[in-house]
Design an enzyme around this catalytic site. Structure first.
Site, PDB file in Angstrom:
ATOM      1  CG  ASN A 172     -22.809  67.480  57.354  1.00 37.39           C
ATOM      2  OD1 ASN A 172     -23.796  66.392  57.190  1.00 37.39           O
ATOM      3  ND2 ASN A 172     -22.081  67.693  58.463  1.00 37.39           N
TER       4      ASN A 172
ATOM      5  CE  LYS B 112     -24.049  70.196  59.841  1.00 39.91           C
ATOM      6  NZ  LYS B 112     -24.081  71.051  60.733  1.00 39.91           N
TER       7      LYS B 112
ATOM      8  CG  HIS C 207     -20.299  65.809  62.140  1.00 41.80           C
ATOM      9  ND1 HIS C 207     -21.383  67.372  63.424  1.00 41.80           N
ATOM     10  CD2 HIS C 207     -20.206  67.587  61.477  1.00 41.80           C
ATOM     11  CE1 HIS C 207     -21.186  68.405  62.980  1.00 41.80           C
ATOM     12  NE2 HIS C 207     -20.617  68.217  61.389  1.00 41.80           N
TER      13      HIS C 207
ATOM     14  CD  GLU D 199     -24.255  68.882  63.446  1.00 43.49           C
ATOM     15  OE1 GLU D 199     -24.524  68.169  62.572  1.00 43.49           O
ATOM     16  OE2 GLU D 199     -24.129  70.179  62.885  1.00 43.49           O
TER      17      GLU D 199
ATOM     18  CD  GLU E  29     -17.178  69.773  60.979  1.00 38.07           C
ATOM     19  OE1 GLU E  29     -17.711  70.366  59.851  1.00 38.07           O
ATOM     20  OE2 GLU E  29     -17.716  69.233  61.176  1.00 38.07           O
TER      21      GLU E  29
ATOM     22  N   GLY F 182     -22.346  75.329  62.213  1.00 36.97           N
ATOM     23  CA  GLY F 182     -23.996  76.314  62.398  1.00 36.97           C
ATOM     24  C   GLY F 182     -24.211  77.722  63.113  1.00 36.97           C
TER      25      GLY F 182
ATOM     26  CB  SER G 214     -20.095  78.851  60.519  1.00 36.35           C
ATOM     27  OG  SER G 214     -20.456  79.346  61.099  1.00 36.35           O
TER      28      SER G 214
HETATM   29  P1  PGA Z   1     -21.618  74.264  58.935  1.00 36.45           P
HETATM   30  O1  PGA Z   1     -21.642  73.413  59.331  1.00 36.45           O
HETATM   31  O2  PGA Z   1     -21.000  74.494  57.676  1.00 36.45           O
HETATM   32  O3  PGA Z   1     -23.685  74.627  58.637  1.00 36.45           O
HETATM   33  O4  PGA Z   1     -21.693  75.222  59.850  1.00 36.45           O
HETATM   34  C1  PGA Z   1     -21.048  72.511  58.545  1.00 36.45           C
HETATM   35  C2  PGA Z   1     -20.798  70.705  59.381  1.00 36.45           C
HETATM   36  O5  PGA Z   1     -21.491  70.765  60.940  1.00 36.45           O
HETATM   37  O6  PGA Z   1     -19.782  70.017  58.868  1.00 36.45           O
END
Ligand code: PGA
Length: 251
Positions: free
Chosen positions: A9, A11, A92, A94, A164, A170, A209
């Site tokens: 991903n 982003k 997601h 976000e 998640e 993140g 993460s």
């Molecule tokens: P991350 O993000 O691996 O940077 O924690 C995962 C995601 O949001 O899909």
């Protein structure tokens, strides 16, 4: 046996040049797991074209729940298919928290994806506060219920569900393999109340993460079928190493 799925991903990262570099450095040829690269929508045609004829697939990070029409700034399922896209991330955290996507909207998007032959990666996850209040499984159940009302469990088999935890995205704080396994098992048992056959075939991937150093322990859990990788997917070598961890584990 469920084939492992590892999805990048990206982003809101990338450029034509950096994408080209990433693609030239990432060699999926020897990988046994299924690999998907979810890029910002302006780069989807570039990624789909570059991955054509390879074992990897291109994916989008969002889609509209609407049919094409007067929806400024939105992208329809039909347009993703037209670009050669077969996968799409839906719901997601976000998008849920920063763009106001309710679980109902997420369900409508998942249904629209499935209706158009796109494979949705439906994301669910609790906040730290919800976890501390002991509400993790209730929150996940409430996020998934409208999705399972809008889509038959069997229709999700081609896609995946991504667990998640919001507090792990993140942040560098990963769920322990045991914490993640507990939620993955609960998601599978929820699916199995709708369709036991579909539940045993649906990939449930972990995100939050994931790095080359913690991927193996997570992927070794019996209900963790791969990962949705954010930050670490921006590095082709880290992402490759995570994919190799998935390859080493069968269950
Ligand atoms: P991350 O993000 O691996 O940077 O924690 C995962 C995601 O949001 O899909």
């Amino acid at each position: 046996m469920r084939a492992k799925l590892v999805a990048a991903n990206w982003k809101m990262n990338g450029s034509f040049e950096s994408n080209r570099r990433w693609l030239s450095q990432f060699d999926a040829a020897a990988l046994g797991c299924e690999v998907v690269v979810c890029a910002p929508c302006v780069y989807l045609a570039q990624i789909a074209e570059a991955l054509r004829g390879t074992s990897m697939s291109a994916g989008a990070q969002n889609l509209s729940a609407e049919a094409p029409g007067a929806f400024t700034g939105e992208v329809a399922a039909e347009m993703l298919i037209d670009c050669g896209i077969r996968w799409v991330i839906v719901g997601h955290s976000e998008r849920r928290t920063r763009h106001g996507e309710s679980s109902g909207m997420v369900a409508a998007k998942a249904a629209r994806a499935v209706a158009h032959g796109l494979r949705p990666i439906v994301c669910v996850g609790e906040t730290l506060n919800e976890r501390e209040q002991g509400r993790t499984l209730a929150v996940i159940g409430a996020q998934l219920a409208p999705v399972l009302d809008a889509c038959a469990a069997g229709e999700l088999v081609a896609g995946a569900i991504a667990y998640e935890p919001v507090w792990a995205i993140g942040t560098g704080k990963t769920a322990t393999p045991e914490q993640a396994q507990e939620v993955h098992a609960a998601i599978r048992s929820l699916l199995s109340r709708h369709d036991p056959g579909a539940a045993s075939r649906t990939r449930i991937v972990y995100g939050g993460s994931v790095t080359p150093s913690n991927a193996s322990a997570l992927f070794a859990q019996s209900d963790i079928d791969g990962g949705l990788i954010g930050g670490a997917s921006l590095s082709p070598s880290d992402f490759l190493s995570i994919c190799r961890s998935a390859d080493r584990i069968e269950h």
